[in-house]
Write a protein that holds these residues in place. Structure first.
Motif, PDB file in Angstrom:
ATOM      1  N   GLY A 120      11.487  -9.261  -8.899  1.00 13.73           N
ATOM      2  CA  GLY A 120      12.632  -9.378  -9.800  1.00 13.73           C
ATOM      3  C   GLY A 120      12.295  -9.784 -11.218  1.00 13.73           C
ATOM      4  O   GLY A 120      13.194 -10.105 -11.997  1.00 13.73           O
ATOM      5  N   HIS A 121      11.023  -9.788 -11.564  1.00 17.54           N
ATOM      6  CA  HIS A 121      10.588 -10.139 -12.912  1.00 17.54           C
ATOM      7  C   HIS A 121       9.762  -8.994 -13.495  1.00 17.54           C
ATOM      8  O   HIS A 121       9.211  -8.185 -12.753  1.00 17.54           O
ATOM      9  N   VAL A 122       9.673  -8.963 -14.814  1.00 14.02           N
ATOM     10  CA  VAL A 122       8.767  -8.036 -15.475  1.00 14.02           C
ATOM     11  C   VAL A 122       7.482  -8.786 -15.796  1.00 14.02           C
ATOM     12  O   VAL A 122       7.516  -9.872 -16.384  1.00 14.02           O
ATOM     13  N   LYS A 123       6.371  -8.188 -15.415  1.00 11.98           N
ATOM     14  CA  LYS A 123       5.066  -8.798 -15.682  1.00 11.98           C
ATOM     15  C   LYS A 123       4.190  -7.786 -16.404  1.00 11.98           C
ATOM     16  O   LYS A 123       4.003  -6.668 -15.928  1.00 11.98           O
ATOM     17  N   ILE A 124       3.674  -8.196 -17.563  1.00 10.99           N
ATOM     18  CA  ILE A 124       2.737  -7.370 -18.315  1.00 10.99           C
ATOM     19  C   ILE A 124       1.394  -8.089 -18.351  1.00 10.99           C
ATOM     20  O   ILE A 124       1.318  -9.258 -18.741  1.00 10.99           O
ATOM     21  N   THR A 125       0.359  -7.395 -17.922  1.00 10.50           N
ATOM     22  CA  THR A 125      -0.982  -7.961 -17.847  1.00 10.50           C
ATOM     23  C   THR A 125      -1.868  -7.318 -18.909  1.00 10.50           C
ATOM     24  O   THR A 125      -1.931  -6.091 -19.007  1.00 10.50           O
ATOM     25  N   VAL A 126      -2.545  -8.170 -19.691  1.00 10.78           N
ATOM     26  CA  VAL A 126      -3.434  -7.704 -20.745  1.00 10.78           C
ATOM     27  C   VAL A 126      -4.841  -8.205 -20.432  1.00 10.78           C
ATOM     28  O   VAL A 126      -5.107  -9.408 -20.464  1.00 10.78           O
ATOM     29  N   LYS A 127      -5.742  -7.282 -20.119  1.00  7.77           N
ATOM     30  CA  LYS A 127      -7.128  -7.640 -19.857  1.00  7.77           C
ATOM     31  C   LYS A 127      -7.975  -7.151 -21.014  1.00  7.77           C
ATOM     32  O   LYS A 127      -8.128  -5.945 -21.223  1.00  7.77           O
ATOM     33  N   SER A 128      -8.533  -8.096 -21.772  1.00  8.32           N
ATOM     34  CA  SER A 128      -9.360  -7.728 -22.913  1.00  8.32           C
ATOM     35  C   SER A 128     -10.607  -7.009 -22.438  1.00  8.32           C
ATOM     36  O   SER A 128     -11.249  -7.418 -21.466  1.00  8.32           O
ATOM     37  N   ASN A 129     -10.971  -5.969 -23.155  1.00  8.67           N
ATOM     38  CA  ASN A 129     -12.196  -5.236 -22.818  1.00  8.67           C
ATOM     39  C   ASN A 129     -13.453  -5.914 -23.356  1.00  8.67           C
ATOM     40  O   ASN A 129     -14.553  -5.650 -22.872  1.00  8.67           O
ATOM     41  N   GLY A 130     -13.284  -6.794 -24.354  1.00  2.00           N
ATOM     42  CA  GLY A 130     -14.457  -7.387 -24.976  1.00  2.00           C
ATOM     43  C   GLY A 130     -14.560  -8.890 -24.876  1.00  2.00           C
ATOM     44  O   GLY A 130     -15.610  -9.468 -25.158  1.00  2.00           O
ATOM     45  N   LEU A 131     -13.463  -9.572 -24.499  1.00  2.00           N
ATOM     46  CA  LEU A 131     -13.445 -11.027 -24.411  1.00  2.00           C
ATOM     47  C   LEU A 131     -13.130 -11.452 -22.981  1.00  2.00           C
ATOM     48  O   LEU A 131     -12.434 -10.733 -22.254  1.00  2.00           O
ATOM     49  N   PRO A 132     -13.578 -12.642 -22.560  1.00  2.00           N
ATOM     50  CA  PRO A 132     -13.306 -13.108 -21.196  1.00  2.00           C
ATOM     51  C   PRO A 132     -11.904 -13.690 -21.064  1.00  2.00           C
ATOM     52  O   PRO A 132     -11.721 -14.852 -20.682  1.00  2.00           O
ATOM     53  N   VAL A 133     -10.902 -12.876 -21.403  1.00  2.00           N
ATOM     54  CA  VAL A 133      -9.519 -13.341 -21.453  1.00  2.00           C
ATOM     55  C   VAL A 133      -8.594 -12.344 -20.766  1.00  2.00           C
ATOM     56  O   VAL A 133      -8.692 -11.134 -20.988  1.00  2.00           O
ATOM     57  N   THR A 134      -7.715 -12.871 -19.918  1.00  4.28           N
ATOM     58  CA  THR A 134      -6.590 -12.101 -19.381  1.00  4.28           C
ATOM     59  C   THR A 134      -5.314 -12.837 -19.769  1.00  4.28           C
ATOM     60  O   THR A 134      -5.198 -14.045 -19.527  1.00  4.28           O
ATOM     61  N   HIS A 135      -4.388 -12.113 -20.372  1.00  4.87           N
ATOM     62  CA  HIS A 135      -3.156 -12.725 -20.867  1.00  4.87           C
ATOM     63  C   HIS A 135      -1.957 -12.071 -20.182  1.00  4.87           C
ATOM     64  O   HIS A 135      -1.955 -10.862 -19.929  1.00  4.87           O
ATOM     65  N   TYR A 136      -0.937 -12.884 -19.907  1.00  8.05           N
ATOM     66  CA  TYR A 136       0.254 -12.402 -19.201  1.00  8.05           C
ATOM     67  C   TYR A 136       1.515 -12.647 -20.028  1.00  8.05           C
ATOM     68  O   TYR A 136       1.685 -13.717 -20.625  1.00  8.05           O
ATOM     69  N   TYR A 137       2.385 -11.637 -20.054  1.00 12.23           N
ATOM     70  CA  TYR A 137       3.751 -11.768 -20.553  1.00 12.23           C
ATOM     71  C   TYR A 137       4.676 -11.573 -19.366  1.00 12.23           C
ATOM     72  O   TYR A 137       4.518 -10.617 -18.599  1.00 12.23           O
ATOM     73  N   VAL A 138       5.667 -12.453 -19.216  1.00  9.43           N
ATOM     74  CA  VAL A 138       6.596 -12.361 -18.087  1.00  9.43           C
ATOM     75  C   VAL A 138       8.017 -12.513 -18.609  1.00  9.43           C
ATOM     76  O   VAL A 138       8.286 -13.356 -19.483  1.00  9.43           O
ATOM     77  N   ALA A 139       8.928 -11.695 -18.087  1.00  9.94           N
ATOM     78  CA  ALA A 139      10.348 -11.799 -18.430  1.00  9.94           C
ATOM     79  C   ALA A 139      11.153 -12.117 -17.182  1.00  9.94           C
ATOM     80  O   ALA A 139      10.883 -11.577 -16.102  1.00  9.94           O
ATOM     81  N   LYS A 140      12.124 -12.989 -17.342  1.00  4.21           N
ATOM     82  CA  LYS A 140      13.021 -13.395 -16.264  1.00  4.21           C
ATOM     83  C   LYS A 140      14.438 -12.987 -16.657  1.00  4.21           C
ATOM     84  O   LYS A 140      14.865 -13.236 -17.798  1.00  4.21           O
ATOM     85  N   LYS A 141      15.145 -12.388 -15.760  1.00  3.77           N
ATOM     86  CA  LYS A 141      16.478 -11.851 -16.051  1.00  3.77           C
ATOM     87  C   LYS A 141      17.402 -12.947 -16.582  1.00  3.77           C
ATOM     88  O   LYS A 141      17.529 -14.015 -15.998  1.00  3.77           O
ATOM     89  N   GLY A 142      18.020 -12.657 -17.727  1.00  9.58           N
ATOM     90  CA  GLY A 142      19.006 -13.561 -18.310  1.00  9.58           C
ATOM     91  C   GLY A 142      18.438 -14.607 -19.242  1.00  9.58           C
ATOM     92  O   GLY A 142      19.196 -15.350 -19.863  1.00  9.58           O
ATOM     93  N   ASP A 143      17.108 -14.695 -19.352  1.00  9.04           N
ATOM     94  CA  ASP A 143      16.468 -15.692 -20.215  1.00  9.04           C
ATOM     95  C   ASP A 143      15.998 -15.049 -21.521  1.00  9.04           C
ATOM     96  O   ASP A 143      15.302 -14.037 -21.497  1.00  9.04           O
ATOM     97  N   ALA A 144      16.350 -15.678 -22.654  1.00  4.21           N
ATOM     98  CA  ALA A 144      15.833 -15.219 -23.949  1.00  4.21           C
ATOM     99  C   ALA A 144      14.475 -15.870 -24.186  1.00  4.21           C
ATOM    100  O   ALA A 144      14.262 -16.603 -25.153  1.00  4.21           O
TER     101      ALA A 144
END
Length: 527
Positions: free
Chosen positions: A84-108
């Motif tokens: 029930g949530h939107v999850k966007i996963t960003v895996k850097s190709n050059g840095l040891p970093v994975t970053h996440y964006y998440v949206a929850k219904k009804g929340d700004a």
């Protein structure tokens, strides 16, 4: 058939038919509608946040995008609907970093989490939202980080303004133990970084660490959360999941709760996330800290850090990852005890800790040994302005025991500015004997440490403190390793009647404000 096909396409793109909440794929990335008044867009090539529309108004800046550091560069970016949530996963190709964006219904709100494995060039890890200054002109703590119309005079980050006031993004900082929500604002909305629960557990520096929160420029209003940096760093980097944390939009004047619920992250398959069931806690008594000071309990190991304030001598920790920890007790910010404890998942461990600080009798004392310089001269201003600011008092210092106030003694001494400071005191004939002189410092720069002289006696050089390779007092910082220096002063140094202690700086440096310096915690002459 066409209607059915369109519905299938919508579902494939992560949308719920006939509902606003969800994501759509665009030519450049993903557009997420939270169904709470916020629509944001993510670039699928690098994971940058490129648009932030709240109630139809665009708040994303027009220059650079919002991102981790100044952008992760080429990355693998995926979007999905999960639980029930939107999850966007960003895996850097050059840095040891994975970053996440998440949206929850009804929340700004844009919910965030960032996993790093080791240090990230250029030695920091931060989320930076570049927002429109025209819509959000007020930074954290007002104008202390506003450099519009000002001229850089120290590095590229400290500015002098026409009225003699100074500005620096470091002046927007607050102690991590209190910094759970900080916001930039305008007439229609405010945007806040929220660090709920154990968001700081993979950061470095402990409960009293402070870092950049915002910077107001003519183009962008910059809103930060610093996870790790080299800004007066006293610990090594930690690796692992930073967060969850959040960037939330509210109406002007409406501050979001610091207790933002992020427990739903447990169902989102976030790498490194540890839910409540996988954690334990510690409870006990913290004793020996006078009631006039905060009693802070701090746990840390190479992987995690936590803290809490004891109330009435009792404390309970946040939920912690299992493992062995060093536990420290502070009187204010002054370390008074150290111990160890082991945390087990699903269990509450009892561990008492008591102050080991002695309370020597003194002839006189200036300030309090609490790890903070705020009661000394200019200490009430130093976190929000440069030492050269026109609002600062003179940095020279003369203190007379019995008549002067703590605020007459300077909170910082430089080898090229303001020092030496003097303390004048009287002794009776019975007091003309050997004494111990004790000076506490909270932070040093270029290995600055005290030089001391009473009468014909000159104290030995106590030796250089551990180097912190970062500007400190000029960027509003006051906390480092916290050295305490003592000297055995012979009776021959004293005389009946008036005596003078001269306190200077051992160290060098050609620039006035960036010469060797240290920040004073307190000083005393013991009986």
């Amino acid at each position: 058939m066409r209607s059915i096909a369109n519905t299938a396409v919508a579902l494939a793109l992560g949308q719920v038919a006939n509902a606003a909440f969800g994501f759509t794929t665009t030519s450049t990335g993903f557009s997420v509608d939270t169904d709470g008044g916020l629509v944001f867009q993510i670039n699928k090539a690098n994971g940058d946040l490129t648009s932030l529309k709240y109630n139809g108004v665009e708040y994303q800046g027009t220059g650079k995008a919002s991102s981790i550091n100044s952008g992760l560069g080429a990355s693998t970016v995926t979007a999905e609907n999960i639980d029930g949530h939107v999850k966007i996963t960003v895996k850097s190709n050059g840095l040891p970093v994975t970053h996440y964006y998440v949206a929850k219904k009804g929340d700004a709100t844009v919910y965030l989490a960032t996993k790093n494995q080791g240090s990230v060039d250029p030695g920091e890890l931060r989320f930076l939202a570049r927002l429109k200054t025209s819509e959000l002109p007020t930074g954290v703590h007002g104008d202390v980080g506003d450099n519009r119309g000002c001229t850089a005079f120290e590095g590229k980050d400290t500015f002098k303004c026409a009225n003699g006031h100074t500005s620096c993004k470091m002046y927007t900082s607050d102690r991590f133990i209190e910094d759970k929500v900080h916001c930039v604002s305008g007439s229609k909305a405010q945007v806040c970084m929220v660090m709920p629960g154990v968001a700081y557990e993979t950061s470095a520096g402990g409960p009293f660490m402070r870092d950049i929160n915002s910077q107001t420029t003519s183009g962008d209003q910059e809103l930060y959360w610093y996870m790790n940096s080299g800004h007066v760093r006293t610990e090594d980097w930690r690796s692992g999941l930073n967060g969850p944390y959040a960037m939330t939009f509210t109406a002007a004047g409406t501050k979001p709760s610091e207790n933002l619920d992020t427990s739903f992250f447990g169902s989102l398959k976030i790498d490194g996330y540890v839910g409540e069931s996988g954690r334990g806690s510690v409870t006990g008594k913290a004793t020996g800290v006078p009631s006039t000071f905060e009693a802070v309990v701090h746990w840390s190991n190479k992987d995690a850090q936590y803290w809490t304030k004891a109330q009435g001598g009792n404390y309970k920790s946040p939920l912690m990852k299992p493992g062995s920890y060093t536990v420290k007790l502070y009187k204010g910010e002054f370390l008074v005890s150290t111990d160890t404890v082991t945390v087990t998942a699903g269990q509450t461990t009892t561990k008492d800790i008591a102050s080991k600080e002695s309370a020597p009798a003194v002839v006189w004392r200036i300030g309090e040994f609490d790890g903070q310089p705020f009661e000394l001269k200019n200490g009430d201003k130093i976190t929000r302005m440069h030492p050269s600011d026109s609002r600062m008092s003179s940095w020279s210092g003369g203190f007379t025991v019995g008549t002067s106030k703590a605020s007459d003694f300077p909170m910082a001494l430089w080898s090229k500015q303001g020092s030496p400071a003097t303390v004048t005191f009287s002794l009776t004939s019975a007091q003309v004997k050997s004494h111990v002189l004790r000076i506490g410092t909270t932070l040093s720069f270029k290995t600055g440490r005290p030089s001391v002289k009473i009468g014909s006696w000159t104290g030995t050089d106590p030796g250089a403190p551990k180097l912190i390779d970062s500007r400190g007092v000029t960027r509003g910082a006051y906390r480092g390793y916290g050295e305490v220096y003592t000297w055995d002063v012979p009776a021959s140094a004293f005389r009946e009647g008036s005596n003078t202690l001269t306190v200077g700086v051992i160290g060098s440096g050609s620039d006035t404000w960036l010469s060797a310096n240290y920040i004073v915690d307190a000083l005393e002459l013991q009986v």
